[in-house]
Scaffold this motif. Structure first.
Motif, PDB file in Angstrom:
ATOM      1  N   GLN A  66       0.832  -1.204   0.000  1.00  0.00           N
ATOM      2  CA  GLN A  66       0.000   0.000   0.000  1.00  0.00           C
ATOM      3  C   GLN A  66       0.865   1.252   0.000  1.00  0.00           C
ATOM      4  OE1 GLN A  66      -3.263   0.160  -0.415  1.00  0.00           O
ATOM      5  NE2 GLN A  66      -3.137   2.412  -0.381  1.00  0.00           N
ATOM      6  N   PHE A  67       1.960   1.217   0.760  1.00  0.00           N
ATOM      7  CA  PHE A  67       2.884   2.346   0.778  1.00  0.00           C
ATOM      8  C   PHE A  67       3.453   2.617  -0.609  1.00  0.00           C
ATOM      9  CE2 PHE A  67       7.467   3.380   0.984  1.00  0.00           C
ATOM     10  CZ  PHE A  67       7.365   4.701   1.369  1.00  0.00           C
ATOM     11  N   LEU A  68       3.826   1.562  -1.313  1.00  0.00           N
ATOM     12  CA  LEU A  68       4.373   1.742  -2.662  1.00  0.00           C
ATOM     13  C   LEU A  68       3.314   2.276  -3.629  1.00  0.00           C
ATOM     14  CD1 LEU A  68       6.629  -1.446  -3.021  1.00  0.00           C
ATOM     15  CD2 LEU A  68       7.372   0.916  -2.649  1.00  0.00           C
ATOM     16  N   LYS A  69       2.060   1.876  -3.439  1.00  0.00           N
ATOM     17  CA  LYS A  69       0.989   2.411  -4.294  1.00  0.00           C
ATOM     18  C   LYS A  69       0.828   3.915  -4.078  1.00  0.00           C
ATOM     19  CE  LYS A  69      -1.800  -1.827  -4.503  1.00  0.00           C
ATOM     20  NZ  LYS A  69      -3.076  -2.462  -4.099  1.00  0.00           N
ATOM     21  N   GLU A  70       0.967   4.375  -2.840  1.00  0.00           N
ATOM     22  CA  GLU A  70       0.810   5.789  -2.523  1.00  0.00           C
ATOM     23  C   GLU A  70       2.017   6.610  -2.923  1.00  0.00           C
ATOM     24  OE1 GLU A  70       0.069   5.763   1.622  1.00  0.00           O
ATOM     25  OE2 GLU A  70      -1.986   4.984   1.450  1.00  0.00           O
ATOM     26  N   SER A  71       3.121   5.924  -3.233  1.00  0.00           N
ATOM     27  CA  SER A  71       4.339   6.616  -3.674  1.00  0.00           C
ATOM     28  C   SER A  71       4.794   6.012  -4.999  1.00  0.00           C
ATOM     29  CB  SER A  71       5.444   6.479  -2.618  1.00  0.00           C
ATOM     30  OG  SER A  71       5.040   7.037  -1.389  1.00  0.00           O
ATOM     31  N   PRO A  72       4.051   6.295  -6.070  1.00  0.00           N
ATOM     32  CA  PRO A  72       4.335   5.617  -7.352  1.00  0.00           C
ATOM     33  C   PRO A  72       5.670   5.997  -7.971  1.00  0.00           C
ATOM     34  CG  PRO A  72       2.679   7.344  -7.633  1.00  0.00           C
ATOM     35  CD  PRO A  72       2.871   7.201  -6.169  1.00  0.00           C
ATOM     36  N   SER A  73       6.321   7.026  -7.455  1.00  0.00           N
ATOM     37  CA  SER A  73       7.625   7.393  -8.025  1.00  0.00           C
ATOM     38  C   SER A  73       8.773   6.569  -7.450  1.00  0.00           C
ATOM     39  CB  SER A  73       7.895   8.881  -7.784  1.00  0.00           C
ATOM     40  OG  SER A  73       7.004   9.672  -8.535  1.00  0.00           O
ATOM     41  N   TYR A  74       8.498   5.858  -6.392  1.00  0.00           N
ATOM     42  CA  TYR A  74       9.537   5.018  -5.811  1.00  0.00           C
ATOM     43  C   TYR A  74       9.706   3.720  -6.606  1.00  0.00           C
ATOM     44  CZ  TYR A  74      10.128   7.541  -1.372  1.00  0.00           C
ATOM     45  OH  TYR A  74      10.432   8.458  -0.406  1.00  0.00           O
ATOM     46  N   LYS A  75      10.972   3.298  -6.745  1.00  0.00           N
ATOM     47  CA  LYS A  75      11.308   1.930  -7.138  1.00  0.00           C
ATOM     48  C   LYS A  75      11.993   1.276  -5.938  1.00  0.00           C
ATOM     49  CE  LYS A  75      11.705   2.803 -12.087  1.00  0.00           C
ATOM     50  NZ  LYS A  75      12.588   2.686 -13.290  1.00  0.00           N
ATOM     51  N   ALA A  76      12.068  -0.029  -5.927  1.00  0.00           N
ATOM     52  CA  ALA A  76      12.602  -0.708  -4.743  1.00  0.00           C
ATOM     53  C   ALA A  76      13.509  -1.871  -5.124  1.00  0.00           C
ATOM     54  CB  ALA A  76      11.445  -1.196  -3.873  1.00  0.00           C
ATOM     55  N   ILE A  77      14.531  -2.087  -4.303  1.00  0.00           N
ATOM     56  CA  ILE A  77      15.400  -3.274  -4.407  1.00  0.00           C
ATOM     57  C   ILE A  77      15.117  -4.133  -3.182  1.00  0.00           C
ATOM     58  CG2 ILE A  77      17.742  -4.150  -4.483  1.00  0.00           C
ATOM     59  CD1 ILE A  77      18.618  -1.533  -5.709  1.00  0.00           C
ATOM     60  N   VAL A  78      14.617  -5.329  -3.419  1.00  0.00           N
ATOM     61  CA  VAL A  78      14.324  -6.268  -2.336  1.00  0.00           C
ATOM     62  C   VAL A  78      15.557  -7.153  -2.147  1.00  0.00           C
ATOM     63  CG1 VAL A  78      12.747  -8.038  -1.486  1.00  0.00           C
ATOM     64  CG2 VAL A  78      11.888  -6.221  -3.023  1.00  0.00           C
ATOM     65  N   MET A  79      16.161  -7.112  -0.959  1.00  0.00           N
ATOM     66  CA  MET A  79      17.416  -7.859  -0.694  1.00  0.00           C
ATOM     67  C   MET A  79      17.180  -8.874   0.417  1.00  0.00           C
ATOM     68  SD  MET A  79      20.212  -4.774  -0.933  1.00  0.00           S
ATOM     69  CE  MET A  79      19.233  -3.691   0.093  1.00  0.00           C
ATOM     70  N   GLY A  80      17.577 -10.147   0.120  1.00  0.00           N
ATOM     71  CA  GLY A  80      17.450 -11.222   1.096  1.00  0.00           C
ATOM     72  C   GLY A  80      18.762 -11.467   1.830  1.00  0.00           C
ATOM     73  N   HIS A  81      18.650 -11.837   3.106  1.00  0.00           N
ATOM     74  CA  HIS A  81      19.836 -12.103   3.947  1.00  0.00           C
ATOM     75  C   HIS A  81      19.605 -13.419   4.709  1.00  0.00           C
ATOM     76  CE1 HIS A  81      21.544  -7.999   3.481  1.00  0.00           C
ATOM     77  NE2 HIS A  81      20.256  -7.661   3.367  1.00  0.00           N
ATOM     78  N   THR A  82      20.704 -14.124   5.008  1.00  0.00           N
ATOM     79  CA  THR A  82      20.642 -15.385   5.771  1.00  0.00           C
ATOM     80  C   THR A  82      21.594 -15.319   6.946  1.00  0.00           C
ATOM     81  OG1 THR A  82      22.412 -16.478   4.572  1.00  0.00           O
ATOM     82  CG2 THR A  82      20.180 -16.661   3.622  1.00  0.00           C
ATOM     83  N   ASP A  83      21.532 -16.392   7.809  1.00  0.00           N
ATOM     84  CA  ASP A  83      22.555 -16.509   8.865  1.00  0.00           C
ATOM     85  C   ASP A  83      23.748 -17.270   8.279  1.00  0.00           C
ATOM     86  OD1 ASP A  83      21.832 -19.192   8.793  1.00  0.00           O
ATOM     87  OD2 ASP A  83      20.485 -19.003  10.531  1.00  0.00           O
ATOM     88  N   SER A  84      24.655 -17.644   9.104  1.00  0.00           N
ATOM     89  CA  SER A  84      25.904 -18.242   8.617  1.00  0.00           C
ATOM     90  C   SER A  84      25.875 -19.765   8.564  1.00  0.00           C
ATOM     91  CB  SER A  84      27.068 -17.794   9.505  1.00  0.00           C
ATOM     92  OG  SER A  84      26.866 -18.242  10.846  1.00  0.00           O
ATOM     93  N   VAL A  85      24.715 -20.347   8.911  1.00  0.00           N
ATOM     94  CA  VAL A  85      24.633 -21.805   8.887  1.00  0.00           C
ATOM     95  C   VAL A  85      24.536 -22.262   7.432  1.00  0.00           C
ATOM     96  CG1 VAL A  85      23.315 -23.817   9.615  1.00  0.00           C
ATOM     97  CG2 VAL A  85      23.550 -21.849  11.158  1.00  0.00           C
ATOM     98  N   GLY A  86      25.371 -23.194   7.024  1.00  0.00           N
ATOM     99  CA  GLY A  86      25.373 -23.681   5.654  1.00  0.00           C
ATOM    100  C   GLY A  86      26.497 -23.062   4.865  1.00  0.00           C
ATOM    101  N   SER A  87      26.599 -23.531   3.630  1.00  0.00           N
ATOM    102  CA  SER A  87      27.683 -23.036   2.771  1.00  0.00           C
ATOM    103  C   SER A  87      27.327 -21.653   2.246  1.00  0.00           C
ATOM    104  CB  SER A  87      27.909 -23.989   1.595  1.00  0.00           C
ATOM    105  OG  SER A  87      26.778 -23.985   0.741  1.00  0.00           O
ATOM    106  N   ASP A  88      28.389 -20.932   1.832  1.00  0.00           N
ATOM    107  CA  ASP A  88      28.169 -19.596   1.280  1.00  0.00           C
ATOM    108  C   ASP A  88      27.271 -19.646   0.053  1.00  0.00           C
ATOM    109  OD1 ASP A  88      29.745 -18.629   3.263  1.00  0.00           O
ATOM    110  OD2 ASP A  88      31.517 -18.264   1.998  1.00  0.00           O
ATOM    111  N   ALA A  89      27.483 -20.643  -0.821  1.00  0.00           N
ATOM    112  CA  ALA A  89      26.712 -20.729  -2.053  1.00  0.00           C
ATOM    113  C   ALA A  89      25.250 -21.012  -1.756  1.00  0.00           C
ATOM    114  CB  ALA A  89      27.279 -21.811  -2.950  1.00  0.00           C
ATOM    115  N   ASP A  90      25.013 -21.938  -0.795  1.00  0.00           N
ATOM    116  CA  ASP A  90      23.616 -22.244  -0.459  1.00  0.00           C
ATOM    117  C   ASP A  90      22.930 -21.019   0.153  1.00  0.00           C
ATOM    118  OD1 ASP A  90      23.908 -24.815  -1.380  1.00  0.00           O
ATOM    119  OD2 ASP A  90      24.305 -25.695   0.598  1.00  0.00           O
TER     120      ASP A  90
END
Length: 412
Positions: free
Chosen positions: A330-354
């Protein structure tokens, strides 16, 4: 003398008969006569009466005048004489100015001298003069006049000057006497036509005798500081449109009453908001915000960060987090001039590639839900950051939970 009196009586009867019930005036006069020196007569007192017939003619009004100078002294003799003058005049009255009516007159008559001396004889005479009437009431006026009298005595012409003052009484059933114009408040409009009697002295009035109110706002022109107020508008005591918030826009046209003092307003009385972000210039800390950005209370773009947490090893958004995604959509609809980069993060369990692959998958899941909520996919990008940007220690369960997150950066 009896012959002359008979002639004047006959003329009077003729006028009364021809005028048939016309209005007339009688003036009782008194004054003085200054005779020419060679007559040997001292200055004379004079009394008499004048009968003027109105409505016979608008141009010339007939007048019969009788003047008597009793017991007039001869300068070189103990002898006295009574001089009687009988005159038929034509009187022309000019237009009345306020209560003053000027006039001129001229006519022919006869002078009778009771005791003749120094060639003073009974003879025909002529007179001419001017004067004015000052109307006091509808039927009474003060009359003043000056006359020049010319008479032929024996073998010479002799001159007399007379000054007369009298009271004029109007009579009759016609219109002339009853219609004597008066102007009680001296505004130039006769009482009979004056819709506003008692106008203050010196006031400019209209044809009805009233002080004008040109714009019909209820405030008379001499006190009206805004003389061109549009019809139907409410005005103050100065005749100006009421502007309670003093923004220059009258209340009746003001769509934003109560504007802050000193604010610049538009034609509707509303504070100017040049960047159209809903915050007037006076209060806008970011006056050049481009259209399409949601702003805070000071007019600056709002920046929101979306943070979601995922279960260990999963890219699926937990049901309890879906409301947070919907709110962000809803926030993005009210601000149509914004573009966004969605970035995912993990913890350190597992390999770097996974972990890198898992963080990208989480970012894609959020994008998919935002698109499902109506956001244009062209406005969204995704990135996986893996375990490279921790916000807490990975040595504890609590820290690792904080590191499993989604962050959205806004781009203008």
């Amino acid at each position: 003398m009896r012959k002359i009196a008979f002639m004047l009586s006959a003329a009077t009867a003729l006028l009364l008969t021809s005028a048939a019930a016309v209005d007339y005036e009688f003036t009782a006069v008194a004054g003085a006569v200054w005779p020419e020196g060679n007559l040997g007569i001292n200055s004379e007192g004079i009394v008499g009466g004048e009968f003027q017939f109105n409505n016979v003619s608008e141009m010339i009004k007939p007048e019969i005048a009788v003047f008597v100078s009793p017991q007039t002294d001869y300068r070189d003799s103990t002898k006295e004489t009574t001089i009687s003058r009988f005159v038929l005049n034509g009187v022309h009255e000019y237009e009345t100015v306020l209560p003053i009516t000027p006039f001129v007159k001229a006519g022919l008559g006869y002078e009778d001298v009771s005791d003749e001396l120094h060639d003073n004889e009974d003879s025909m005479m002529a007179d001419a003069g001017f004067g004015f009437k000052h109307q006091w009431t509808d039927t009474i006026a003060l009359k003043a006049e000056a006359l020049y009298m010319l008479k032929y005595n024996s073998d010479r012409w002799d001159n007399n000057l007379a000054g007369l003052l009298g009271l004029t009484f109007s009579f009759g059933g016609g219109e002339a006497a009853a219609a004597v114009p008066t102007d009680s408040d001296n505004d130039g409009v006769y009482d009979s036509e004056d819709a506003c009697p008692g106008t203050p002295a010196g006031a400019v009035v209209d044809s009805r005798g009233c002080i004008p109110d040109t714009d019909a706002d209820g405030v008379l022109d001499p006190k009206d500081e805004c003389p061109d107020t549009p019809a139907g508008e409410i005005v103050d005591t100065r005749g100006c449109l009421i502007d309670s918030d003093k923004d220059g826009v009258p209340d009746m046209s003001d769509k934003c009453p109560g504007t802050t003092a000193g604010a610049v307003v538009d034609g509707l009385g509303c504070e100017v908001d040049d960047d159209r972000d809903g915050v007037p210039n006076l209060h806008d800390s970011c006056p050049d915000t481009r259209e399409g950005f949601a702003v805070d209370e000071v007019g600056c773009p709002v920046v929101k960060t979306l943070k979601l947490h995922f279960e260990f090893g999963s890219a699926k958004i937990a049901p309890e987090s879906e409301a947070t995604v919907a709110e962000y959509a809803q926030f993005l609809k009210e601000s149509p001039s914004y573009k966004a980069i969605v970035m995912g993060h993990t913890d350190s369990v597992g390999s770097d590639a996974d972990n890198m692959a898992l963080s990208k998958a989480r970012a894609d899941s959020v994008k998919a839900m935002l698109v499902e909520k109506g956001i244009d996919p062209q406005r969204l990008k995704t990135e996986g950051k893996g375990e490279t940007q921790p916000v807490a220690s990975n040595d504890t369960a609590e820290g690792r939970a904080k590191n499993r997150r989604i962050e959205v950066w806004l781009l203008k």
